[in-house]
Structure formats: structure tokens, C-alpha cells
Motif scaffolding. Sequence first.
Motif, PDB file in Angstrom:
ATOM      1  N   MET A 134       0.821  -1.199   0.000  1.00 45.99           N
ATOM      2  CA  MET A 134       0.000   0.000   0.000  1.00 45.99           C
ATOM      3  C   MET A 134       0.864   1.261   0.000  1.00 45.99           C
ATOM      4  N   TRP A 135       1.878   1.283   0.866  1.00 45.41           N
ATOM      5  CA  TRP A 135       2.715   2.483   0.953  1.00 45.41           C
ATOM      6  C   TRP A 135       3.555   2.669  -0.306  1.00 45.41           C
ATOM      7  N   THR A 136       3.995   1.576  -0.893  1.00 43.59           N
ATOM      8  CA  THR A 136       4.762   1.679  -2.135  1.00 43.59           C
ATOM      9  C   THR A 136       3.889   2.241  -3.251  1.00 43.59           C
ATOM     10  N   SER A 137       2.651   1.728  -3.409  1.00 41.13           N
ATOM     11  CA  SER A 137       1.793   2.267  -4.453  1.00 41.13           C
ATOM     12  C   SER A 137       1.406   3.709  -4.176  1.00 41.13           C
ATOM     13  N   LEU A 138       1.208   4.051  -2.919  1.00 37.17           N
ATOM     14  CA  LEU A 138       0.881   5.445  -2.577  1.00 37.17           C
ATOM     15  C   LEU A 138       2.041   6.370  -2.940  1.00 37.17           C
ATOM     16  N   ALA A 139       3.257   5.958  -2.588  1.00 36.82           N
ATOM     17  CA  ALA A 139       4.428   6.782  -2.915  1.00 36.82           C
ATOM     18  C   ALA A 139       4.585   6.922  -4.421  1.00 36.82           C
ATOM     19  N   ALA A 140       4.354   5.840  -5.167  1.00 36.99           N
ATOM     20  CA  ALA A 140       4.465   5.907  -6.633  1.00 36.99           C
ATOM     21  C   ALA A 140       3.400   6.838  -7.210  1.00 36.99           C
ATOM     22  N   SER A 141       2.185   6.773  -6.691  1.00 42.11           N
ATOM     23  CA  SER A 141       1.103   7.632  -7.190  1.00 42.11           C
ATOM     24  C   SER A 141       1.398   9.102  -6.923  1.00 42.11           C
ATOM     25  N   GLY A 146       4.298  10.412  -6.341  1.00 43.06           N
ATOM     26  CA  GLY A 146       5.481  10.788  -7.122  1.00 43.06           C
ATOM     27  C   GLY A 146       5.110  11.130  -8.553  1.00 43.06           C
ATOM     28  N   ALA A 147       4.264  10.304  -9.166  1.00 42.32           N
ATOM     29  CA  ALA A 147       3.829  10.578 -10.542  1.00 42.32           C
ATOM     30  C   ALA A 147       3.032  11.875 -10.602  1.00 42.32           C
ATOM     31  N   ALA A 148       2.154  12.084  -9.628  1.00 44.20           N
ATOM     32  CA  ALA A 148       1.356  13.316  -9.606  1.00 44.20           C
ATOM     33  C   ALA A 148       2.260  14.536  -9.449  1.00 44.20           C
ATOM     34  N   ALA A 149       3.263  14.433  -8.582  1.00 46.69           N
ATOM     35  CA  ALA A 149       4.202  15.548  -8.394  1.00 46.69           C
ATOM     36  C   ALA A 149       4.992  15.816  -9.665  1.00 46.69           C
ATOM     37  N   TRP A 150       5.375  14.757 -10.377  1.00 45.11           N
ATOM     38  CA  TRP A 150       6.131  14.928 -11.611  1.00 45.11           C
ATOM     39  C   TRP A 150       5.283  15.651 -12.656  1.00 45.11           C
ATOM     40  N   PHE A 151       4.014  15.244 -12.817  1.00 44.01           N
ATOM     41  CA  PHE A 151       3.143  15.911 -13.796  1.00 44.01           C
ATOM     42  C   PHE A 151       2.867  17.358 -13.380  1.00 44.01           C
ATOM     43  N   ALA A 152       2.699  17.604 -12.087  1.00 42.02           N
ATOM     44  CA  ALA A 152       2.471  18.974 -11.622  1.00 42.02           C
ATOM     45  C   ALA A 152       3.690  19.844 -11.919  1.00 42.02           C
ATOM     46  N   ALA A 153       4.886  19.310 -11.684  1.00 43.17           N
ATOM     47  CA  ALA A 153       6.108  20.074 -11.959  1.00 43.17           C
ATOM     48  C   ALA A 153       6.241  20.365 -13.449  1.00 43.17           C
ATOM     49  N   ARG A 154       5.896  19.397 -14.312  1.00 40.03           N
ATOM     50  CA  ARG A 154       5.966  19.615 -15.772  1.00 40.03           C
ATOM     51  C   ARG A 154       4.963  20.683 -16.201  1.00 40.03           C
TER      52      ARG A 154
END
Length: 145
Positions: A14-21, A23-31
Motif C-alpha cells: 500500500m505504501w509503495t503504491s501510494l508513494a508511486a502515485s 510521485g507521478a502526480a508531483a512529476w506531472f504537476a512540476a511539468r
Amino acid sequence: MNATRRSFLSQVAMWTSLAASYGAAAWFAARYLYPSKRPARSRSLFVGRLDAIPDGDARVIEDLRGVPVQVVRAGDQLRAISTVCPHLGCRVRWEPQNTRFFCPCHNGVFDAEGKVVSGPPPRPLDRYEVEVVDGSVYLKVKEPA
Ligand code: FES
């Protein structure tokens, strides 16, 4: 597998998938907030053969945005100048007999370099790069972003 071990593994998953989600959201927000800046690419548009443009005459070609550009020949020199008046956007025309650009909307007058001579235009006409390669004339334009 006992219950404690199963619970631990499900917590890790659960924590791994949460961190991945996140992280991906932060990457798209930064782009989105800080888009990468590509350098504008330029292209060369064929205008015509140099020997087909008489001295003092002009050819009209549209840039990539559809703006008509006049390529004026003066001896061995070529000038590429936008035909859009910087006052209110009317079309200017080259008058070879007067060696000037003229805007009929409010009598704006520009010299052969596109600088304002008289009338209401607030700035010179836009200029473009032009080059001659093996006797062919090319207009250099930037691709729209
Ligand atoms: Fe050209 Fe006004 S639009 S002078």
C-alpha cells in the motif's frame, strides 16, 4: 503465512503504491508548472530564384502563421519585411516608385528598411532573415510554439 506477516506485506504494498502515485502526480504537476523550454526551430521557405526578382521589385510569401512577407530586392541586397502594419494590422504594400512601404488605412509610411517615416504606426515593420543559397532565395522563419 501468518496474519502478521500478511498484514506487513500488504502495508508495504500500500505504501509503495501510494508513494508511486504521489510521485507521478508531483512529476506531472512540476511539468505543468515549469514546462521545458524548447529552443524555437527555424525553417527556410523557398521564395524564388534571385535572377527572377528584378532589382527594386518584391515577392510576397507567407510565413508559417500565414502572415504575408515582402522580400524586396535592392541591388544585391534582399530585405524581408512583414506586410502587417503595427498600428492596427492593415496590410502595407511596397511602392517601388517611391521606395517605401505604404499603409492605406491611416497613411502610414515606412522607408525601405521598414522604419516609420510618418503616420501613426508606433514601431517599425517586423523584419525576417533572408538568405541566398546557390541562386535561390529563402525566407528564414521560426516555427510557431
Ligand atoms: Fe496602418 Fe493605421 S493600420 S497606419
